[in-house]
Write a protein that holds these residues in place. Structure first.
Motif, PDB file in Angstrom:
ATOM      1  N   CYS A 149      -4.094  -0.707  -7.623  1.00 42.89           N
ATOM      2  CA  CYS A 149      -2.793  -1.103  -7.080  1.00 42.89           C
ATOM      3  C   CYS A 149      -2.010   0.067  -6.498  1.00 42.89           C
ATOM      4  O   CYS A 149      -0.920   0.394  -6.970  1.00 42.89           O
ATOM      5  CB  CYS A 149      -1.979  -1.783  -8.191  1.00 42.89           C
ATOM      6  SG  CYS A 149      -0.400  -2.469  -7.658  1.00 42.89           S
ATOM      7  N   PRO A 150      -2.528   0.727  -5.457  1.00 44.46           N
ATOM      8  CA  PRO A 150      -1.716   1.772  -4.827  1.00 44.46           C
ATOM      9  C   PRO A 150      -0.591   1.212  -3.966  1.00 44.46           C
ATOM     10  O   PRO A 150       0.345   1.943  -3.631  1.00 44.46           O
ATOM     11  CB  PRO A 150      -2.724   2.530  -3.974  1.00 44.46           C
ATOM     12  CG  PRO A 150      -3.803   1.550  -3.697  1.00 44.46           C
ATOM     13  CD  PRO A 150      -3.885   0.665  -4.904  1.00 44.46           C
ATOM     14  N   ALA A 151      -0.687  -0.070  -3.578  1.00 42.29           N
ATOM     15  CA  ALA A 151       0.317  -0.707  -2.720  1.00 42.29           C
ATOM     16  C   ALA A 151       0.545   0.135  -1.464  1.00 42.29           C
ATOM     17  O   ALA A 151      -0.399   0.398  -0.729  1.00 42.29           O
ATOM     18  CB  ALA A 151       1.608  -0.932  -3.500  1.00 42.29           C
ATOM     19  N   LYS A 152       1.781   0.628  -1.238  1.00 41.98           N
ATOM     20  CA  LYS A 152       2.067   1.459  -0.071  1.00 41.98           C
ATOM     21  C   LYS A 152       1.753   2.923  -0.312  1.00 41.98           C
ATOM     22  O   LYS A 152       1.794   3.738   0.612  1.00 41.98           O
ATOM     23  CB  LYS A 152       3.544   1.333   0.305  1.00 41.98           C
ATOM     24  CG  LYS A 152       4.010  -0.070   0.640  1.00 41.98           C
ATOM     25  CD  LYS A 152       5.507  -0.074   0.922  1.00 41.98           C
ATOM     26  CE  LYS A 152       6.013  -1.477   1.189  1.00 41.98           C
ATOM     27  NZ  LYS A 152       7.478  -1.507   1.435  1.00 41.98           N
ATOM     28  N   LYS A 153       1.474   3.286  -1.543  1.00 44.65           N
ATOM     29  CA  LYS A 153       1.234   4.677  -1.906  1.00 44.65           C
ATOM     30  C   LYS A 153      -0.251   5.012  -1.743  1.00 44.65           C
ATOM     31  O   LYS A 153      -0.925   4.448  -0.897  1.00 44.65           O
ATOM     32  CB  LYS A 153       1.699   4.911  -3.344  1.00 44.65           C
ATOM     33  CG  LYS A 153       3.155   4.557  -3.592  1.00 44.65           C
ATOM     34  CD  LYS A 153       4.106   5.522  -2.922  1.00 44.65           C
ATOM     35  CE  LYS A 153       5.543   5.211  -3.291  1.00 44.65           C
ATOM     36  NZ  LYS A 153       6.501   6.203  -2.729  1.00 44.65           N
ATOM     37  N   GLY A 154      -0.755   5.944  -2.564  1.00 44.49           N
ATOM     38  CA  GLY A 154      -2.148   6.350  -2.458  1.00 44.49           C
ATOM     39  C   GLY A 154      -2.956   5.925  -3.664  1.00 44.49           C
ATOM     40  O   GLY A 154      -2.427   5.713  -4.757  1.00 44.49           O
ATOM     41  N   GLY A 155      -4.267   5.835  -3.457  1.00 46.18           N
ATOM     42  CA  GLY A 155      -5.189   5.523  -4.538  1.00 46.18           C
ATOM     43  C   GLY A 155      -6.606   5.630  -4.027  1.00 46.18           C
ATOM     44  O   GLY A 155      -7.143   4.685  -3.460  1.00 46.18           O
TER      45      GLY A 155
END
Length: 279
Positions: free
Chosen positions: A64-70
């Protein structure tokens, strides 16, 4: 039973290993979360392996990085049984900017509940971020009571890149793969239309009963020292999934020595599909 709980939640972290856990019966009063294990915003290079989730309102396993990073996270040799009790989620779920993930040799058993599916990838509210360069191999996806086997939202289907190879797909109550605006009633139809379940030019994947010992009957173990007693997800001796898997993806796979039950992760020169390397 509050807002946004998850059994095990990691965020803002690097090189985390989550293993040998049973995360179950987590709930939520909201439209999100309530799951088993979550690699959330800005979690990278981490591994989730040898876990058992069941009966959670949310996803069993969530990237679940959504708009961020992962980036470069691995889900392998895990079992999800009847997770996704609320909110139309997936037993395994990807949300937003998932990059370079490797998802292999897991088992998801999903009974129909509120529109949930065995595997889901979506971009709702992610600011246009979608999963990319994701490898999904050698997993077993079982759905019952009309639950979808796969559910991929339109944005992910159009702009994302998720490659399925060597997986097992089985449904009772109607086989359904949702790929954006298109629905498919068989593995072969999906393969022909979208080029999925092909590797090095040959067809991969299996549709039909995987012949698990007692799928859906794992119950509660209650002692993580006894997780290897989860025999419900061992393959029967006549399973069509024995020696039907493909190679593991990526460099981190070289570290895999054991299956969920502590046996060698490869026998007979080929991987089996699922968490059990039978022979």
């Amino acid at each position: 039973n509050g807002a946004a709980p998850v059994g095990i939640w990691v965020a803002g972290s690097n090189r985390v290993t989550i293993q040998y856990n049973e995360s179950y019966n987590n709930h939520t009063r909201t439209s999100t979360d309530g799951g088993g294990i979550d690699l959330d915003w800005d979690t990278n290079n981490s591994i989730v392996q040898y876990n058992y989730t069941h009966g959670n309102d949310g996803p069993g396993y969530l990237l679940c990085p959504a708009k961020k990073g992962g980036s470069n996270n691995v889900l392998r040799y895990n079992v999800s049984e009847n997770d996704g009790r609320k909110n139309g989620v997936g037993g395994i779920q990807l949300y937003g900017n998932v990059t370079g993930a490797q998802i292999y040799n897991n088992v998801v058993y999903m009974s129909n509940k509120n529109g949930s599916s065995a595997f889901r990838a979506h971009d709702i509210g992610s600011g246009g971020k979608v999963p990319k360069n994701v490898q999904v191999r050698n997993n077993i996806f079982v759905s019952t009571g009309g639950a979808k086997v796969l559910n991929i939202t339109a944005g992910v289907a159009k702009k994302g890149s998720i490659k399925f190879a060597g997986n097992s797909y089985h449904a009772t109550g109607g086989f359904r793969i949702q790929w954006g605006g298109s629905g498919y009633g068989s593995l072969n139809a999906w393969r022909k239309s979208k080029g999925q379940e092909k590797l090095n030019g040959r067809a991969t994947g299996v549709q039909g009963d995987p012949k698990l010992n007692r799928a859906g009957k794992g119950g509660t173990i209650g002692d993580t020292a006894k997780l290897r007693n989860l025999s419900a997800y061992k393959l029967k001796s006549n399973s069509p999934l024995i020696n039907r898997g493909v190679s593991h993806p990526g460099m981190l796979s070289a570290l895999v020595k054991l299956d969920f039950f502590g046996d060698s992760a490869i026998k007979g020169g080929k991987h089996d599909i699922g968490v059990d390397e039978a022979k």
